[in-house]
Design a protein around this motif. Structure first.
Motif, mmCIF file in Angstrom:
data_model
loop_
_atom_site.group_PDB
_atom_site.id
_atom_site.type_symbol
_atom_site.label_atom_id
_atom_site.label_comp_id
_atom_site.label_asym_id
_atom_site.label_seq_id
_atom_site.Cartn_x
_atom_site.Cartn_y
_atom_site.Cartn_z
ATOM 1 N N ARG A 116 0.819 -1.205 0.000
ATOM 2 C CA ARG A 116 0.000 0.000 0.000
ATOM 3 C C ARG A 116 0.858 1.262 0.000
ATOM 4 O O ARG A 116 1.910 1.305 0.629
ATOM 5 C CB ARG A 116 -0.926 0.052 1.218
ATOM 6 N N TYR A 117 0.367 2.299 -0.669
ATOM 7 C CA TYR A 117 1.107 3.554 -0.813
ATOM 8 C C TYR A 117 1.505 4.151 0.537
ATOM 9 O O TYR A 117 2.650 4.572 0.719
ATOM 10 C CB TYR A 117 0.271 4.560 -1.599
ATOM 11 N N ASP A 118 0.582 4.194 1.494
ATOM 12 C CA ASP A 118 0.888 4.826 2.782
ATOM 13 C C ASP A 118 1.971 4.069 3.541
ATOM 14 O O ASP A 118 2.808 4.677 4.225
ATOM 15 C CB ASP A 118 -0.377 4.969 3.637
ATOM 16 N N ILE A 119 1.992 2.753 3.397
ATOM 17 C CA ILE A 119 3.034 1.952 4.051
ATOM 18 C C ILE A 119 4.385 2.208 3.386
ATOM 19 O O ILE A 119 5.411 2.332 4.071
ATOM 20 C CB ILE A 119 2.673 0.451 4.002
ATOM 21 N N ILE A 120 4.395 2.282 2.060
ATOM 22 C CA ILE A 120 5.634 2.574 1.333
ATOM 23 C C ILE A 120 6.231 3.892 1.816
ATOM 24 O O ILE A 120 7.416 3.971 2.152
ATOM 25 C CB ILE A 120 5.384 2.663 -0.186
ATOM 26 N N VAL A 121 5.400 4.927 1.849
ATOM 27 C CA VAL A 121 5.869 6.253 2.253
ATOM 28 C C VAL A 121 6.393 6.229 3.685
ATOM 29 O O VAL A 121 7.454 6.791 3.988
ATOM 30 C CB VAL A 121 4.749 7.303 2.100
ATOM 31 N N SER A 122 5.662 5.538 4.564
ATOM 32 C CA SER A 122 6.071 5.453 5.963
ATOM 33 C C SER A 122 7.425 4.755 6.105
ATOM 34 O O SER A 122 8.318 5.234 6.823
ATOM 35 C CB SER A 122 5.005 4.694 6.763
ATOM 36 N N GLU A 123 7.587 3.618 5.405
ATOM 37 C CA GLU A 123 8.819 2.847 5.539
ATOM 38 C C GLU A 123 10.001 3.562 4.874
ATOM 39 O O GLU A 123 11.117 3.551 5.402
ATOM 40 C CB GLU A 123 8.618 1.441 4.958
ATOM 41 N N MET A 124 9.764 4.189 3.725
ATOM 42 C CA MET A 124 10.844 4.916 3.060
ATOM 43 C C MET A 124 11.261 6.144 3.861
ATOM 44 O O MET A 124 12.435 6.511 3.895
ATOM 45 C CB MET A 124 10.417 5.330 1.644
ATOM 46 N N THR A 125 10.292 6.769 4.526
ATOM 47 C CA THR A 125 10.608 7.904 5.399
ATOM 48 C C THR A 125 11.444 7.436 6.583
ATOM 49 O O THR A 125 12.425 8.094 6.966
ATOM 50 C CB THR A 125 9.316 8.574 5.897
ATOM 51 N N GLU A 126 11.062 6.284 7.125
ATOM 52 C CA GLU A 126 11.771 5.747 8.285
ATOM 53 C C GLU A 126 13.246 5.490 7.987
ATOM 54 O O GLU A 126 14.118 5.759 8.816
ATOM 55 C CB GLU A 126 11.104 4.441 8.750
ATOM 56 N N VAL A 127 13.537 4.983 6.798
ATOM 57 C CA VAL A 127 14.930 4.674 6.460
ATOM 58 C C VAL A 127 15.640 5.840 5.758
ATOM 59 O O VAL A 127 16.802 5.740 5.388
ATOM 60 C CB VAL A 127 15.034 3.402 5.573
ATOM 61 N N GLY A 128 14.911 6.947 5.561
ATOM 62 C CA GLY A 128 15.523 8.134 4.987
ATOM 63 C C GLY A 128 15.789 8.066 3.499
ATOM 64 O O GLY A 128 16.730 8.690 3.003
ATOM 65 N N LEU A 129 14.948 7.335 2.753
ATOM 66 C CA LEU A 129 15.173 7.179 1.314
ATOM 67 C C LEU A 129 14.013 7.702 0.454
ATOM 68 O O LEU A 129 14.036 7.548 -0.757
ATOM 69 C CB LEU A 129 15.428 5.708 0.971
ATOM 70 N N LEU A 130 13.036 8.327 1.072
ATOM 71 C CA LEU A 130 11.863 8.789 0.321
ATOM 72 C C LEU A 130 12.252 9.783 -0.774
ATOM 73 O O LEU A 130 11.674 9.779 -1.868
ATOM 74 C CB LEU A 130 10.854 9.438 1.275
#
Length: 222
Positions: A116-130
């Motif tokens: 899901r899009y919101d999970i992708i954004v959350s996880e990419m933000t968490e690892v600093g790669l968004l």
């Protein structure tokens, strides 16, 4: 021969390519499967790899729905996954270096994941790669999931690039079939699934890891 100078862009899958989460998902399903005495869990999890939530629900329901509460099973698996990922989302070796390199190079980079899009954004933000992605297409943003080409076509359209001159980096059978059907240049970096003849035939080239992919792109091209 493809280099950063003569391609329109690159679109990545996420789980199994950037995040080492396919193995986490497998372990969690095996844990829940053992708890409930589910048969052939590994087979069905592999079948779901690369598919969105709707397709995953269908496959799991067909496998176990006659004897088990599927919503309960998936809820317990999700709990196991969350508990594991709360310790940090694990990156595949070389993922940060490769994505930062591509970002700095100026090449257009997209993400096409069945998550899901919101999970992708959350996880990419968490690892600093968004910031490394110009476009993100989640599995909830399209109707037909991989192996259909829809998600990759949507990513290329939003990026404004030609699929025929765009690399698609994938680890799964469904992902390679999806990228190939979209008319892209499929790059195979296997994760949990050992590539079969179909995957190898559909892939333009196979690498062992992301760093090998980067080295080839930097030096000789692929």
């Amino acid at each position: 021969m493809y280099t950063l100078n003569n391609i329109d862009g690159i679109v990545f899958d996420m789980d199994g390519v950037i995040f080492d989460t396919e193995s986490v998902c497998m372990k969690c399903w095996l844990t829940v499967g053992e708890r409930y005495g589910l048969e052939n869990v590994e087979y069905y999890v592999r079948l779901c790899t690369g598919r969105n939530e709707i397709e995953t629900e269908r496959i799991v329901t067909e496998a176990y729905g006659d004897k088990h509460d599927i919503k309960q099973l998936r809820a317990e698996v999700n709990t196991e996954v969350r508990n594991t990922l709360n310790k940090g989302v694990p990156l595949k070796p070389g993922a940060r270096e490769v994505l930062e390199w591509l970002h700095e190079s100026g090449v257009k980079v997209g993400l096409a994941s069945s998550t899901r899009y919101d999970i992708i954004v959350s996880e990419m933000t968490e690892v600093g790669l968004l910031h490394c992605f110009d476009v993100i297409i989640g599995g909830d943003m399209i109707v037909k999931s991989k192996p259909e080409p829809d998600i990759y076509l949507a990513a290329c359209k939003k990026l404004g690039i030609d699929p025929k001159n765009t690399l698609a980096v994938e680890d799964s059978r469904n992902g390679i079939l999806s990228a190939s059907a979209a008319g892209m240049i499929p790059i195979l970096i296997p994760d949990l699934i050992e590539p079969d003849e179909v995957m190898l035939n559909k892939a333009y080239v196979k690498f062992d890891n992301l760093m090998q992919f980067k080295d080839k792109m930097l030096n000789t091209g692929i």
